[in-house]
Each structure stands twice: as C-alpha cells, then as structure tokens.
Write a protein that holds these residues in place. Structure first.
Motif, PDB file in Angstrom:
ATOM      1  N   ALA A  61       0.817  -1.215   0.000  1.00 33.01           N
ATOM      2  CA  ALA A  61       0.000   0.000   0.000  1.00 33.01           C
ATOM      3  C   ALA A  61       0.849   1.262   0.000  1.00 33.01           C
ATOM      4  CB  ALA A  61      -0.931  -0.005   1.213  1.00 33.01           C
ATOM      5  N   ARG A  62       2.092   1.172   0.459  1.00 32.05           N
ATOM      6  CA  ARG A  62       2.988   2.336   0.506  1.00 32.05           C
ATOM      7  C   ARG A  62       3.914   2.411  -0.696  1.00 32.05           C
ATOM      8  NH1 ARG A  62       3.361   0.630   6.125  1.00 32.05           N
ATOM      9  NH2 ARG A  62       5.450  -0.250   5.775  1.00 32.05           N
ATOM     10  N   LEU A  63       3.681   1.572  -1.698  1.00 29.83           N
ATOM     11  CA  LEU A  63       4.621   1.453  -2.794  1.00 29.83           C
ATOM     12  C   LEU A  63       4.808   2.753  -3.572  1.00 29.83           C
ATOM     13  CD1 LEU A  63       6.494  -0.240  -4.568  1.00 29.83           C
ATOM     14  CD2 LEU A  63       4.476  -1.008  -5.839  1.00 29.83           C
ATOM     15  N   ASP A  64       3.757   3.530  -3.781  1.00 34.54           N
ATOM     16  CA  ASP A  64       3.897   4.749  -4.584  1.00 34.54           C
ATOM     17  C   ASP A  64       4.903   5.715  -3.970  1.00 34.54           C
ATOM     18  OD1 ASP A  64       2.185   4.079  -6.673  1.00 34.54           O
ATOM     19  OD2 ASP A  64       0.424   4.775  -5.594  1.00 34.54           O
ATOM     20  N   ASP A  65       4.882   5.855  -2.645  1.00 30.14           N
ATOM     21  CA  ASP A  65       5.856   6.730  -1.989  1.00 30.14           C
ATOM     22  C   ASP A  65       7.276   6.197  -2.161  1.00 30.14           C
ATOM     23  OD1 ASP A  65       3.841   8.427  -1.154  1.00 30.14           O
ATOM     24  OD2 ASP A  65       3.662   7.503   0.825  1.00 30.14           O
ATOM     25  N   VAL A  66       7.414   4.885  -2.062  1.00 29.90           N
ATOM     26  CA  VAL A  66       8.736   4.277  -2.246  1.00 29.90           C
ATOM     27  C   VAL A  66       9.240   4.508  -3.662  1.00 29.90           C
ATOM     28  CG1 VAL A  66      10.015   2.102  -2.254  1.00 29.90           C
ATOM     29  CG2 VAL A  66       8.311   2.542  -0.467  1.00 29.90           C
ATOM     30  N   LEU A  67       8.366   4.310  -4.645  1.00 32.39           N
ATOM     31  CA  LEU A  67       8.770   4.514  -6.039  1.00 32.39           C
ATOM     32  C   LEU A  67       9.179   5.956  -6.292  1.00 32.39           C
ATOM     33  CD1 LEU A  67       6.086   2.385  -7.936  1.00 32.39           C
ATOM     34  CD2 LEU A  67       8.484   1.793  -7.509  1.00 32.39           C
ATOM     35  N   ALA A  68       8.478   6.893  -5.681  1.00 32.09           N
ATOM     36  CA  ALA A  68       8.832   8.302  -5.862  1.00 32.09           C
ATOM     37  C   ALA A  68      10.234   8.582  -5.336  1.00 32.09           C
ATOM     38  CB  ALA A  68       7.805   9.190  -5.164  1.00 32.09           C
ATOM     39  N   SER A  69      10.573   8.019  -4.183  1.00 34.93           N
ATOM     40  CA  SER A  69      11.915   8.250  -3.635  1.00 34.93           C
ATOM     41  C   SER A  69      12.981   7.570  -4.492  1.00 34.93           C
ATOM     42  CB  SER A  69      11.996   7.761  -2.187  1.00 34.93           C
ATOM     43  OG  SER A  69      11.835   6.355  -2.106  1.00 34.93           O
ATOM     44  N   HIS A  70      12.676   6.393  -5.030  1.00 28.80           N
ATOM     45  CA  HIS A  70      13.627   5.717  -5.913  1.00 28.80           C
ATOM     46  C   HIS A  70      13.831   6.517  -7.198  1.00 28.80           C
ATOM     47  CE1 HIS A  70      14.497   1.601  -4.291  1.00 28.80           C
ATOM     48  NE2 HIS A  70      13.561   1.989  -3.430  1.00 28.80           N
TER      49      HIS A  70
END
Length: 398
Positions: free
Chosen positions: A274-283
């Motif tokens: 569920a938190r993947l979008d935030d992780v992808l943004a930081s990557h």
C-alpha cells in the motif's frame, strides 16, 4: 487466506491496467511456475548472463537449457540486434531480466517472439515501477513475474501476471500443488526479523550483525556467486523438471521461497504494498541524481528516470568503491559478476555469441540504493573513485 490473496492481487492488477495477477510466495517460485506452464522440457530459453544465479538454477529446474544473450554494456539490457538468427530459431522462449529496473527492450522482444511463435516471460523482480514503450514492464509477455522482496521490502511474496485471464485457475492449481504448508516457526522468524536486524544495526557490531542476519535470512553466499557444485548439478539435471533436486540452489537467500504464507506475513506484505507509490517516488528521485552524475552512463540523461531498484553506477575500481562505501556503513549488493556463461560454462548453458559487453558491464557495475544517492556520491567523490565509460558497444547495441 483467499481474501488476503485477493486484496494483494487486486492492488497489483490495478497497477498493470487490469492484467490478471496470481499471488506467489516468491519471484523465483513464480518463474518456475511460468516456465513449467509455457515451456516443454528440453527447450532453450534466451536470458541475460548478468542475472542472479538463483534464476539460472530455476531455468535448469524447469528442465530447460539456458541460452545467454549479448547485452548492451551501458545498462545490462538484452541487445536484440546482436542475437544471431541461428540462435533465435533454436529458442523455445525468451526470459527478460529488467536488470535493477532498467527495462529490457520488450517491444522488440515481443516482435521476435511473435515471429517465432514462442512465449515471452518477463522477470520484473527489479522493475515493479518501470515502463518501456509507454507501458508498464510486465505487460508484454504471456506471463510476467514480480517480487515484493525488492521495492516494498516485504522480503516475501510476488505475483505472476497473465496476459490470458482464462489461465488463472489452471496456474492457481499448479501453484497450490507446489506450495509447502505454513510453518509456525518460519512465520515467527519472518515477523521477528526486521526488529532483530534493526537492533543489531544499532549496536554497530558489523560482524555479529552480519552473522545474525545470515542466520535469520539463511543467506548462504560467501562470494558474489554461490558455489556451482558441478558434479552435484550434473546428477540433478536428469531429474528435471522438478524443484526438489535443485532445492539446495534455488533456496539460497530465501528458504521460504515455496512456503504457503500465514496471515501475519500477508498482513505485513499488504501494508508494504500500500505504501509502494511513496517508495517509487523516492527511488525515482534518487535515480535521477545518480544517473546525472559522472558515474551514470552518458545516454541516461536522454530518458526520463525510472524508479530503479538499484542504480548501476559505472566505476573503474569497483572493489575499492565497495570498500569506501562500507566504511560509511553503505552496503553494496545485487552484484552479478562473473556473467552466467563464465560462471557455469558450456556444460550447463549455451554461451553468449558476444560475451564481451556483458563481462565489461558486470565488472564495472556498482549497484547502489537510490534512496542514499547523496551519501553515495559524497563517498565516491571523496574517495577519488573514477567513472568507467562502457558506451562503446560491439554489435548492434544501442
């Protein structure tokens, strides 16, 4: 159990524009499932020689002969123009890698597979947020396999995404027949692992911490590549297709790769997804900084940044760079050197027709976490690390 699977599968289905998704306990398990379904034993599968050796053993376990592809030395993607027609004609399937999230040329590979009437299977373990040809990685193949151990950090779980939703029931039955029962001790170890790792890291006792993490995660590599054990491997080959004779290779770094997940494992995985979008943004942000640096390939500035899982910086003396980063408690992993054809030899794989580019890339690639971009660049520059330039590719590389 079914409802928990359904929530995870629904989230991934939305990301892939409606592609049917089947939950699996690991990417390696999902790849075995896909290869067994689409490939007859004895076939030949084109794959990248710069890849995890576990995947090599999964291909062998499926009863297939790996064929090593030539690569673009700038990013480790398959160089389709350098694959001879004689190699194309002998294939039963193509398996992509999308190394570190850098997409393989899926549109071109799809065209070759359509021309030859063979399946394209996408290993998207590193590429859950990457795109190619204006579409998400994982939407070109008959099947694509994703990992939740990478960007989400769940250390378990994955998906097989299907072009034909009518195959879901058949593949779900095959999955369930291969799964091992949930083990209470395994579930407890999984749930305790993040806390144990955090506590050990806080002690700054690097040696004991590594030993404990190895015990908790059953990480068995002392070198970059696991020992091939050629004599044992020769004895295992006649028993393929089967996971059992190859278990000691396929399980490395993840003994729970075919374990039916318990409710605690599924709940944690669902929260992390569920938190993947935030992780992808930081990557994506960190990837842009790293690729724009002196250590990124010159062509990187021409393309919008992908949310790479790891960014393969190109450095002259990688061992020295790794040591410099380690002094600042920055760990380097996901190095795939030497290439698989050098590692395994022609007894177990068809050698690449143009191995030089893969060897150069594997020797100079320094995969780093883009979320630590500023720290990494500061350490490398302070250490006087020199960039390597590998863009002069032989053959038809882009």
């Amino acid at each position: 159990m079914v409802s928990a699977y359904a929530e995870l599968e629904g989230r991934m289905r939305d990301r892939l524009g409606g592609r049917e998704c089947l939950y699996v306990p690991s990417c390696r398990f999902g790849l075995y499932l896909a290869l067994r379904h689409w490939c007859e034993p004895g076939g030949r599968v084109l794959m990248s020689p710069v890849n995890d050796d576990v995947i090599f053993f999964v291909v062998l376990a499926a009863g297939l002969r790996p064929v090593q592809a030539p690569l673009d030395p700038r990013d480790g993607s398959i160089d389709t123009a350098a694959v001879p027609e004689s190699v194309w004609r002998g294939l039963s399937a193509v398996l992509t890698t999308n190394l570190y999230g850098n997409p393989d040329p899926a549109p071109e590979l799809r065209g070759h597979c359509d021309r030859l009437g063979i399946p394209l299977i996408e290993d998207a373990a590193h590429a859950i947020g990457s795109t190619v040809g204006g579409r998400p990685v994982g939407t070109y193949g008959e099947a694509s396999v994703f990992s939740l151990s990478k960007h989400t950090g769940a250390k378990t779980g994955g998906f097989v995404a299907l072009a034909d939703p009518a195959l879901r029931e058949e593949l779900a039955a095959a999955r369930d027949a291969l799964l091992h029962p949930t083990r209470a001790i395994g579930e407890l170890a999984y749930l305790a692992r993040p806390y144990a790792e955090a506590a050990l890291r806080g002690t700054r006792l690097v040696g004991p911490a590594r030993a404990a993490v190895r015990l908790l995660g059953k990480e068995e590599r002392e070198e970059i590549r696991m020992p091939l054990r050629a004599d044992e491997l020769r004895r295992a080959l006649p028993a393929a297709p089967s996971l059992t004779p190859f278990h000691s290779w396929v399980r490395v770094d993840m003994h729970d790769y075919r374990l039916r997940p318990g409710p605690g494992r599924l709940r944690r995985t669902t929260r992390r997804l569920a938190r993947l979008d935030d992780v992808l943004a930081s990557h994506r942000t960190g990837t842009a900084r790293l690729l724009a640096s002196e250590y990124g390939p010159p062509s990187a500035a021409d393309e919008p940044p992908q949310p790479l899982f790891r960014v393969p910086l190109l450095v002259e003396d990688r061992d020295a760079a790794i040591a410099a980063l380690a002094r600042h408690r920055i760990t380097t992993g996901y190095i795939y050197d030497p290439p698989l054809d050098t590692y395994a030899g022609e007894a177990f794989t068809d050698l690449s027709p143009a191995p030089e580019a893969a060897a150069r890339f594997a020797r100079h690639a320094l995969p780093v976490d883009p979320r630590r971009a500023d720290e990494v660049l500061g350490v490398l520059r302070a250490a006087g690390t020199r960039p390597a330039r590998l863009s002069e590719a032989p053959g038809g590389a882009r």
